[in-house]
Design a protein around this motif. Structure first.
Motif, PDB file in Angstrom:
ATOM      1  N   LYS A 199     -50.403   5.801 -21.681  1.00 11.47           N
ATOM      2  CA  LYS A 199     -50.036   4.954 -22.827  1.00 11.47           C
ATOM      3  C   LYS A 199     -51.290   4.350 -23.446  1.00 11.47           C
ATOM      4  CE  LYS A 199     -48.751   1.145 -19.789  1.00 11.47           C
ATOM      5  NZ  LYS A 199     -47.671   0.301 -19.347  1.00 11.47           N
ATOM      6  N   PRO A 200     -51.260   4.128 -24.756  1.00  9.88           N
ATOM      7  CA  PRO A 200     -52.446   3.588 -25.424  1.00  9.88           C
ATOM      8  C   PRO A 200     -52.642   2.114 -25.071  1.00  9.88           C
ATOM      9  CG  PRO A 200     -50.632   3.836 -26.989  1.00  9.88           C
ATOM     10  CD  PRO A 200     -50.134   4.378 -25.682  1.00  9.88           C
ATOM     11  N   SER A 201     -53.908   1.689 -25.033  1.00 11.85           N
ATOM     12  CA  SER A 201     -54.200   0.281 -24.747  1.00 11.85           C
ATOM     13  C   SER A 201     -54.473  -0.458 -26.042  1.00 11.85           C
ATOM     14  CB  SER A 201     -55.431   0.179 -23.850  1.00 11.85           C
ATOM     15  OG  SER A 201     -55.150   0.748 -22.601  1.00 11.85           O
ATOM     16  N   LYS A 202     -54.087  -1.734 -26.041  1.00 11.41           N
ATOM     17  CA  LYS A 202     -54.412  -2.578 -27.199  1.00 11.41           C
ATOM     18  C   LYS A 202     -55.873  -2.994 -27.072  1.00 11.41           C
ATOM     19  CE  LYS A 202     -49.801  -4.512 -27.575  1.00 11.41           C
ATOM     20  NZ  LYS A 202     -49.295  -4.570 -26.186  1.00 11.41           N
ATOM     21  N   PRO A 203     -56.498  -3.406 -28.198  1.00 14.28           N
ATOM     22  CA  PRO A 203     -57.900  -3.822 -28.106  1.00 14.28           C
ATOM     23  C   PRO A 203     -58.064  -4.888 -27.017  1.00 14.28           C
ATOM     24  CG  PRO A 203     -57.172  -3.794 -30.389  1.00 14.28           C
ATOM     25  CD  PRO A 203     -55.966  -3.513 -29.555  1.00 14.28           C
ATOM     26  N   GLY A 204     -59.110  -4.741 -26.186  1.00 12.05           N
ATOM     27  CA  GLY A 204     -59.360  -5.726 -25.118  1.00 12.05           C
ATOM     28  C   GLY A 204     -58.741  -5.331 -23.798  1.00 12.05           C
ATOM     29  N   GLU A 205     -57.653  -4.522 -23.827  1.00 13.07           N
ATOM     30  CA  GLU A 205     -57.028  -4.109 -22.566  1.00 13.07           C
ATOM     31  C   GLU A 205     -57.855  -2.990 -21.937  1.00 13.07           C
ATOM     32  OE1 GLU A 205     -52.272  -4.904 -23.353  1.00 13.07           O
ATOM     33  OE2 GLU A 205     -53.062  -2.891 -23.690  1.00 13.07           O
ATOM     34  N   PRO A 206     -57.747  -2.809 -20.618  1.00 11.49           N
ATOM     35  CA  PRO A 206     -58.500  -1.726 -19.975  1.00 11.49           C
ATOM     36  C   PRO A 206     -58.117  -0.387 -20.612  1.00 11.49           C
ATOM     37  CG  PRO A 206     -57.281  -3.021 -18.354  1.00 11.49           C
ATOM     38  CD  PRO A 206     -56.889  -3.530 -19.698  1.00 11.49           C
ATOM     39  N   ALA A 207     -59.121   0.436 -20.911  1.00 11.68           N
ATOM     40  CA  ALA A 207     -58.835   1.704 -21.588  1.00 11.68           C
ATOM     41  C   ALA A 207     -59.821   2.772 -21.152  1.00 11.68           C
ATOM     42  CB  ALA A 207     -58.919   1.506 -23.104  1.00 11.68           C
ATOM     43  N   TRP A 208     -59.319   3.971 -21.030  1.00 11.92           N
ATOM     44  CA  TRP A 208     -60.156   5.127 -20.720  1.00 11.92           C
ATOM     45  C   TRP A 208     -59.951   6.150 -21.840  1.00 11.92           C
ATOM     46  CZ3 TRP A 208     -57.941   1.909 -17.303  1.00 11.92           C
ATOM     47  CH2 TRP A 208     -58.692   1.493 -16.188  1.00 11.92           C
ATOM     48  N   SER A 210     -59.213   9.580 -23.665  1.00 12.90           N
ATOM     49  CA  SER A 210     -58.405  10.754 -23.286  1.00 12.90           C
ATOM     50  C   SER A 210     -58.111  11.516 -24.559  1.00 12.90           C
ATOM     51  CB  SER A 210     -57.097  10.296 -22.633  1.00 12.90           C
ATOM     52  OG  SER A 210     -56.138   9.979 -23.631  1.00 12.90           O
ATOM     53  N   PRO A 211     -57.612  12.741 -24.466  1.00 11.69           N
ATOM     54  CA  PRO A 211     -57.288  13.491 -25.687  1.00 11.69           C
ATOM     55  C   PRO A 211     -56.175  12.839 -26.501  1.00 11.69           C
ATOM     56  CG  PRO A 211     -57.277  14.921 -23.748  1.00 11.69           C
ATOM     57  CD  PRO A 211     -57.412  13.527 -23.251  1.00 11.69           C
ATOM     58  N   TRP A 212     -55.422  11.899 -25.923  1.00 14.26           N
ATOM     59  CA  TRP A 212     -54.236  11.368 -26.599  1.00 14.26           C
ATOM     60  C   TRP A 212     -54.458   9.991 -27.190  1.00 14.26           C
ATOM     61  CZ3 TRP A 212     -54.215  12.580 -21.253  1.00 14.26           C
ATOM     62  CH2 TRP A 212     -54.102  13.945 -21.040  1.00 14.26           C
ATOM     63  N   SER A 213     -55.254   9.180 -26.512  1.00 10.61           N
ATOM     64  CA  SER A 213     -55.579   7.832 -27.010  1.00 10.61           C
ATOM     65  C   SER A 213     -56.533   7.199 -26.013  1.00 10.61           C
ATOM     66  CB  SER A 213     -54.309   6.953 -27.094  1.00 10.61           C
ATOM     67  OG  SER A 213     -53.702   6.853 -25.815  1.00 10.61           O
ATOM     68  N   ASN A 214     -57.158   6.112 -26.449  1.00 12.41           N
ATOM     69  CA  ASN A 214     -57.872   5.290 -25.482  1.00 12.41           C
ATOM     70  C   ASN A 214     -56.793   4.496 -24.779  1.00 12.41           C
ATOM     71  OD1 ASN A 214     -60.475   6.026 -25.831  1.00 12.41           O
ATOM     72  ND2 ASN A 214     -60.979   4.370 -27.258  1.00 12.41           N
ATOM     73  N   GLY A 215     -56.585   4.807 -23.529  1.00 13.83           N
ATOM     74  CA  GLY A 215     -55.427   4.185 -22.892  1.00 13.83           C
ATOM     75  C   GLY A 215     -55.535   4.179 -21.388  1.00 13.83           C
ATOM     76  N   ARG A 216     -54.362   4.116 -20.749  1.00 11.22           N
ATOM     77  CA  ARG A 216     -54.331   4.026 -19.291  1.00 11.22           C
ATOM     78  C   ARG A 216     -53.115   4.785 -18.755  1.00 11.22           C
ATOM     79  NH1 ARG A 216     -52.719  -0.686 -21.767  1.00 11.22           N
ATOM     80  NH2 ARG A 216     -50.998  -1.859 -20.827  1.00 11.22           N
ATOM     81  N   PRO A 217     -53.179   5.141 -17.468  1.00  4.89           N
ATOM     82  CA  PRO A 217     -52.089   5.953 -16.905  1.00  4.89           C
ATOM     83  C   PRO A 217     -50.862   5.117 -16.590  1.00  4.89           C
ATOM     84  CG  PRO A 217     -53.724   5.450 -15.215  1.00  4.89           C
ATOM     85  CD  PRO A 217     -54.265   4.901 -16.507  1.00  4.89           C
ATOM     86  N   GLY A 218     -49.728   5.789 -16.473  1.00  5.04           N
ATOM     87  CA  GLY A 218     -48.514   5.153 -15.942  1.00  5.04           C
ATOM     88  C   GLY A 218     -48.647   5.064 -14.426  1.00  5.04           C
ATOM     89  N   TRP A 219     -47.900   4.125 -13.832  1.00 11.96           N
ATOM     90  CA  TRP A 219     -48.020   3.863 -12.392  1.00 11.96           C
ATOM     91  C   TRP A 219     -47.706   5.106 -11.547  1.00 11.96           C
ATOM     92  CZ3 TRP A 219     -43.407   1.527  -9.398  1.00 11.96           C
ATOM     93  CH2 TRP A 219     -43.733   1.340  -8.066  1.00 11.96           C
ATOM     94  N   HIS A 220     -46.607   5.831 -11.894  1.00 11.80           N
ATOM     95  CA  HIS A 220     -46.228   6.983 -11.067  1.00 11.80           C
ATOM     96  C   HIS A 220     -47.350   8.011 -11.023  1.00 11.80           C
ATOM     97  CE1 HIS A 220     -42.494   5.003 -11.798  1.00 11.80           C
ATOM     98  NE2 HIS A 220     -42.353   5.487 -13.027  1.00 11.80           N
ATOM     99  N   MET A 221     -48.012   8.191 -12.174  1.00 10.42           N
ATOM    100  CA  MET A 221     -49.082   9.182 -12.273  1.00 10.42           C
ATOM    101  C   MET A 221     -50.221   8.873 -11.300  1.00 10.42           C
ATOM    102  SD  MET A 221     -50.625  11.767 -13.302  1.00 10.42           S
ATOM    103  CE  MET A 221     -49.205  12.452 -14.134  1.00 10.42           C
ATOM    104  N   GLU A 222     -50.486   7.593 -11.113  1.00 10.62           N
ATOM    105  CA  GLU A 222     -51.610   7.210 -10.245  1.00 10.62           C
ATOM    106  C   GLU A 222     -51.416   7.800  -8.842  1.00 10.62           C
ATOM    107  OE1 GLU A 222     -51.956   2.953 -10.323  1.00 10.62           O
ATOM    108  OE2 GLU A 222     -51.799   2.866 -12.505  1.00 10.62           O
ATOM    109  N   CYS A 223     -50.206   7.626  -8.287  1.00 10.99           N
ATOM    110  CA  CYS A 223     -49.972   8.106  -6.911  1.00 10.99           C
ATOM    111  C   CYS A 223     -50.012   9.631  -6.845  1.00 10.99           C
ATOM    112  CB  CYS A 223     -48.641   7.592  -6.383  1.00 10.99           C
ATOM    113  SG  CYS A 223     -48.735   5.861  -5.878  1.00 10.99           S
ATOM    114  N   SER A 224     -49.402  10.313  -7.844  1.00 12.48           N
ATOM    115  CA  SER A 224     -49.419  11.778  -7.831  1.00 12.48           C
ATOM    116  C   SER A 224     -50.850  12.297  -7.825  1.00 12.48           C
ATOM    117  CB  SER A 224     -48.719  12.339  -9.079  1.00 12.48           C
ATOM    118  OG  SER A 224     -47.336  12.322  -8.896  1.00 12.48           O
ATOM    119  N   ALA A 225     -51.699  11.698  -8.663  1.00 10.71           N
ATOM    120  CA  ALA A 225     -53.080  12.186  -8.777  1.00 10.71           C
ATOM    121  C   ALA A 225     -53.873  11.902  -7.506  1.00 10.71           C
ATOM    122  CB  ALA A 225     -53.756  11.535  -9.980  1.00 10.71           C
TER     123      ALA A 225
END
Ligand code: AMP
Ligand code: ZN
Length: 469
Positions: A199-208, A210-225
């Protein structure tokens, strides 16, 4: 009998057959680090530590890999950081919160007698490195390529209808799932069940990036990866509390199986039952929310562990002061019996009990028999009690160490007891006898006896107290 485990995936107790006995692999969802862990969180911590010890016993320590992650990217962390450190830039505030909480969590785990897991990955280390995409971003990209996910308005969503056997773990109907997931309505969703991978991050929020947006992963994705990167596409055991079955574990399975093209993510899924406090569901609004740290102020960590393991891990359990008091007294007695005895023989009956889906209540039956044999018995019987209890992570100290830690504990308790006694006196003065009695009962459960007497000169009521054991 070999190890048998109840598998949520098949709803039966099954023989445990590892994929590779020289590398037995287990993943357990770890804490989201934004605040002190509560006493419910201690349950998976302790239960899966017992399983880890058993696997190490059966397969040798060097053949077991236990991964327990740290979730250090989450909206709850962002909110807490902004609240607690409003003067710091958000990224620094987040680091302050996660580092502090992680340290507290490690102290709690140690006090509860848990071994360190083999690996403890932090989610943020698996998003990208040096601005190059790594595990999470690559996994999301693969899901898009395979037609299981789609990008929309800076988000990436997993498309649930793309997986015909979605829902096998929780065995729920679609309606139940929609209700349970508190499905978010969003215009960019193709199906109400679709869930967020990115999901995309708002300005100031942690962001990485990616091809889709400067954003962050969903929680479920973290464990799978993290599980995929450290344990492989398919591994042996995945654990967590019963509340994680849906949607968290169901979604982990969907992501991992679809990205890797496998039939299973993990072969055995284990879930601990819920813990409640003094007969009530623990919640902040009921005011009975107890952190591990609160309990450690009043009781030895080993007594908390003892009390937890008296219930079978799949059953619901009730944490009570009287249970903790009894556990402490039993440990006092057992340490008194074993003294500073060295290592001994492990009792096979206890291993049999653990092999039967971690039947810890049965292990306590065995331990009580061993205690009877050890009282006044030979050193071998005492050493056997100690070695067997150590399978549960108990009696690992010497009696001298236990006594030293108990007296340290007693001195910590003193201030608390004094404040309880004062509160009781105030309640009595206000003629609130129900409250005064409640406080006396609470002290009683903590192992404190009260004596009331009249001061012969002033006629005032004076209360003295003593530790019962
Ligand atoms: P959470 O921080 O809510 O993600 O929870 C961390 C772990 O603790 C998960 O495995 C949860 O299932 C487990 N857990 C949370 N609350 C309880 C509870 N009251 N009893 C037992 N396990 C719990
Ligand atoms: Zn997880």
């Amino acid at each position: 009998m070999g190890l048998r485990l109840h598998n949520t995936l098949t709803r039966t107790k099954q023989d445990f057959v590892p994929i590779d006995p020289a590398n037995v692999r287990m993943y357990v969802c770890g804490p989201t680090v934004y605040d002190f862990a509560h006493i419910g969180n201690a349950r998976p911590l302790i239960v899966f530590d017992v399983l880890f010890r058993l696997l190490r016993h059966i397969y040798k320590p060097e053949h077991v890999t236990y991964v327990r992650n740290i979730t250090d990217v989450d909206d709850k962390i962002n909110h807490r950081a902004a609240e607690e450190y409003p003067h710091l830039p958000l990224n620094e505030a987040i680091r302050a919160v996660t580092e502090k909480t992680e340290k507290q969590f490690h102290e709690d785990a140690k006090a509860l007698g848990c071994l360190d897991p083999t690996l403890e990955p932090r989610a943020t280390e698996f998003i990208s490195r040096n601005d190059q995409p790594t595990d999470m971003i690559r996994m999301i990209a693969r899901l898009i390529e395979r037609g299981n996910a789609y990008a929309a308005e800076g988000h990436v969503l997993f498309h649930v209808p793309s997986m015909p056997d979605y829902g096998r773990l929780s065995n729920r109907t679609l309606d139940d799932m929609i209700a349970g997931a508190r499905v978010e309505v969003a215009p960019y969703k193709r199906d109400p069940m679709d869930f967020v991978l990115w999901k995309p991050s708002k300005p100031g929020e942690p962001a990485w990036p990616s091809p889709w947006s400067n954003g962050r992963p969903g929680w479920h994705m973290e464990c799978s990866a993290m599980a995929g990167a450290l344990l492989g596409e398919t591994f042996d055991i995945h654990g967590g509390g019963i509340d994680l079955i849906f949607p968290h574990h169901e979604n982990e399975i969907a992501q991992s199986r679809c990205a890797h093209g496998t039939d299973v993510m993990a072969n055995y899924w284990l879930h601990n039952g819920f813990l409640q406090v003094e007969g009530e569901k623990m919640s902040k609004s009921l005011g009975n929310f107890v952190t591990i740290r609160d309990l450690l102020n009043d009781w030895p960590g080993e007594a908390i562990r003892f009390n937890m393991l008296k219930s079978h891990y799949r059953q619901p359990m009730d944490s009570t002061a009287s249970g903790l008091s009894e556990a402490t007294r039993t440990l006092d007695q057992w340490y008194e019996i074993i003294g500073d005895v060295g290592p001994g023989m492990l009792c096979a009956d206890a291993v049999e009990a653990l092999n039967d889906d971690l039947n810890t209540p049965q292990v306590f039956t065995v331990l009580h028999q061993l205690r009877d044999e050890a009282i006044g018995g030979p050193a071998g019987a005492k050493a056997c009690l100690k070695a067997t209890a150590e399978m549960l992570g108990l009696l690992g100290k010497t009696a001298t160490e236990w006594k030293a830690s108990s007296s340290a504990q007693a001195s910590v308790d003193e201030t608390r007891v004094v404040s309880f006694v004062a509160a009781r006196a105030t309640a009595r003065k206000a003629k609130n006898f129900a409250e005064a009695d409640r406080i006396r009962d609470e002290l009683d459960a903590m192992g404190i006896a009260l004596k009331d007497a009249k001061d012969p000169k002033t006629g005032e009521l004076v209360t003295t107290w003593e530790v019962k054991r």
